[in-house]
Design an enzyme around this catalytic site. Structure first.
Site, PDB file in Angstrom:
ATOM      1  N   LYS A  42       0.824  -1.215   0.000  1.00 47.90           N
ATOM      2  CA  LYS A  42       0.000   0.000   0.000  1.00 47.90           C
ATOM      3  C   LYS A  42       0.856   1.262   0.000  1.00 47.90           C
ATOM      4  O   LYS A  42       0.551   2.245  -0.675  1.00 47.90           O
ATOM      5  CB  LYS A  42      -0.963  -0.011   1.187  1.00 47.90           C
ATOM      6  CG  LYS A  42      -2.099  -1.001   1.021  1.00 47.90           C
ATOM      7  CD  LYS A  42      -3.101  -0.880   2.146  1.00 47.90           C
ATOM      8  CE  LYS A  42      -4.294  -1.792   1.874  1.00 47.90           C
ATOM      9  NZ  LYS A  42      -5.019  -1.403   0.650  1.00 47.90           N
ATOM     10  N   GLY A  43       1.940   1.260   0.766  1.00 50.71           N
ATOM     11  CA  GLY A  43       2.789   2.433   0.792  1.00 50.71           C
ATOM     12  C   GLY A  43       3.408   2.717  -0.561  1.00 50.71           C
ATOM     13  O   GLY A  43       3.369   3.856  -1.055  1.00 50.71           O
ATOM     14  N   ALA A  44       3.987   1.686  -1.186  1.00 55.56           N
ATOM     15  CA  ALA A  44       4.624   1.862  -2.487  1.00 55.56           C
ATOM     16  C   ALA A  44       3.604   2.273  -3.537  1.00 55.56           C
ATOM     17  O   ALA A  44       3.857   3.169  -4.359  1.00 55.56           O
ATOM     18  CB  ALA A  44       5.330   0.576  -2.900  1.00 55.56           C
ATOM     19  N   ASN A 185     -12.428   2.305   3.472  1.00 55.73           N
ATOM     20  CA  ASN A 185     -13.531   1.817   2.644  1.00 55.73           C
ATOM     21  C   ASN A 185     -14.685   1.394   3.549  1.00 55.73           C
ATOM     22  O   ASN A 185     -14.609   1.534   4.779  1.00 55.73           O
ATOM     23  CB  ASN A 185     -13.076   0.704   1.699  1.00 55.73           C
ATOM     24  CG  ASN A 185     -12.619  -0.561   2.422  1.00 55.73           C
ATOM     25  OD1 ASN A 185     -12.970  -0.803   3.579  1.00 55.73           O
ATOM     26  ND2 ASN A 185     -11.818  -1.361   1.745  1.00 55.73           N
ATOM     27  N   ASP A 236      -9.262  -4.957 -13.465  1.00 55.37           N
ATOM     28  CA  ASP A 236      -8.587  -5.427 -12.257  1.00 55.37           C
ATOM     29  C   ASP A 236      -8.688  -4.325 -11.204  1.00 55.37           C
ATOM     30  O   ASP A 236      -8.225  -3.210 -11.429  1.00 55.37           O
ATOM     31  CB  ASP A 236      -7.117  -5.741 -12.586  1.00 55.37           C
ATOM     32  CG  ASP A 236      -6.338  -6.313 -11.403  1.00 55.37           C
ATOM     33  OD1 ASP A 236      -6.896  -6.414 -10.301  1.00 55.37           O
ATOM     34  OD2 ASP A 236      -5.154  -6.648 -11.598  1.00 55.37           O
ATOM     35  N   ASP A 242      -5.458   2.402  -3.348  1.00 57.47           N
ATOM     36  CA  ASP A 242      -4.169   3.072  -3.179  1.00 57.47           C
ATOM     37  C   ASP A 242      -3.999   4.195  -4.197  1.00 57.47           C
ATOM     38  O   ASP A 242      -3.416   5.240  -3.885  1.00 57.47           O
ATOM     39  CB  ASP A 242      -3.030   2.065  -3.314  1.00 57.47           C
ATOM     40  CG  ASP A 242      -3.061   1.011  -2.225  1.00 57.47           C
ATOM     41  OD1 ASP A 242      -3.537   1.319  -1.122  1.00 57.47           O
ATOM     42  OD2 ASP A 242      -2.619  -0.123  -2.481  1.00 57.47           O
TER      43      ASP A 242
END
Length: 297
Positions: A42-44, A185, A236, A242
């Site tokens: 998630k960070g990247a 979410n 997808d 993110d």
């Protein structure tokens, strides 16, 4: 857009497996295509989204002592992201196995690896970067003590703290109260006891709840706003959240208000789901605007 964003978060080496349908327990199923490898976490992902939106991005995180480490570091550097805040830990780089069905829905299994080795000392070492940033962005894939320490540092130096609490982790109440916005979410909101349709901003300074095809709910002390989702052909959904969070961070860093930042982020995430992969599916700001600018929502 421009502005300085520091992302403190996870870095994974992703493997995406396409399937014709979800297998039943005990069933052996064949893949419908080749395994795709790429950058994830998630960070990247959020750092890439912010960089593609035009922000100057610095990353604070940890990778392992393995072959995947150089690959993910180079992938971030290839997007113009400052990787000096990424250190090596004596363990494996984080890894995610992503199963995607023909409708674009996914199931993700994560081995945190080096992401779990991130410490409060890493936050302290990044204090100058945090102080100089317009926005700091964190997620729930790193240790809770790191997120809490980062929120404390942001309060002390006056840097805006954006928290995507995915997955939900038990951060302290002061951390939630610092988030501006807290991004979750529907499932994450429920786990935190938040009603997406309810009044107020919950425990945060502002709140964003992503609702999939139903759009995005924004709440600030001034009131609530619902932004509709774009109608697109989904390939997808991996990394769409993110793409949204990173684009919000970039917009806020550039001086946009929350609604304007979220409107662009809705388009960024809609663009992402029309292509396969996580961060590899993201578009540059000009690409996204070329598709959606001027279209009715």
């Amino acid at each position: 857009m421009s502005g300085a964003v520091v992302v403190v978060g996870s870095i994974n080496a992703d493997e995406t497996l396409p399937v014709g349908r979800w297998p039943q327990p005990g069933e052996t199923a064949l893949l419908t295509g080749p395994i795709r490898a790429g950058l994830g976490g998630k960070g990247a992902n959020q750092a890439v989204a912010a960089a593609l939106a035009g922000a100057h991005v610095s990353f604070v995180g940890a990778i392992g002592a393995d072959a995947a480490a150089a690959t993910v570091r180079d992938a971030l550097r290839g997007h113009g992201i400052d990787v000096h805040g990424i250190r090596s830990a004596p363990t494996g780089t984080g890894r995610a196995i992503i199963v995607v069905d023909p409708g674009g829905e996914n199931l993700i299994l994560v081995d945190p690896g080096a992401n779990a080795a991130l410490t409060v000392d890493d936050v302290r070492a990044a204090s100058a970067r945090v102080r100089a940033a317009d926005v700091v962005l964190a997620q729930g894939e790193i240790p809770v003590v790191v997120v809490d320490a980062l929120a404390t540092l942001c309060r002390e130096v006056g840097t805006r703290f954006v928290l995507n609490l995915a997955p939900p982790i038990a951060v302290g109440p002061e951390t939630l109260a610092t988030a501006d916005p807290l991004i979750v979410n529907e499932i994450e909101a429920a786990e935190l006891g938040l009603d997406p349709a309810g009044p107020g901003v919950g425990p945060a300074r502002s709140l964003v709840v992503t609702l999939g095809a139903a759009g995005v709910e924004l709440r600030t002390p001034a009131g609530a706003t619902r932004l509709p989702a774009r109608v697109v052909d989904v390939v997808d959904t991996t990394g769409a959240g993110d793409a949204f969070a990173g684009s919000v961070g970039a917009g806020l860093a550039a001086g946009l208000d929350l609604e304007a930042a979220a409107r662009f982020a809705v388009d960024a995430s809609a663009f992402a789901v029309t292509r396969a992969g996580a961060s590899s599916s993201y578009g540059r700001r000009d690409e996204i605007l070329a598709v959606f600018d001027g279209l009715d929502r």
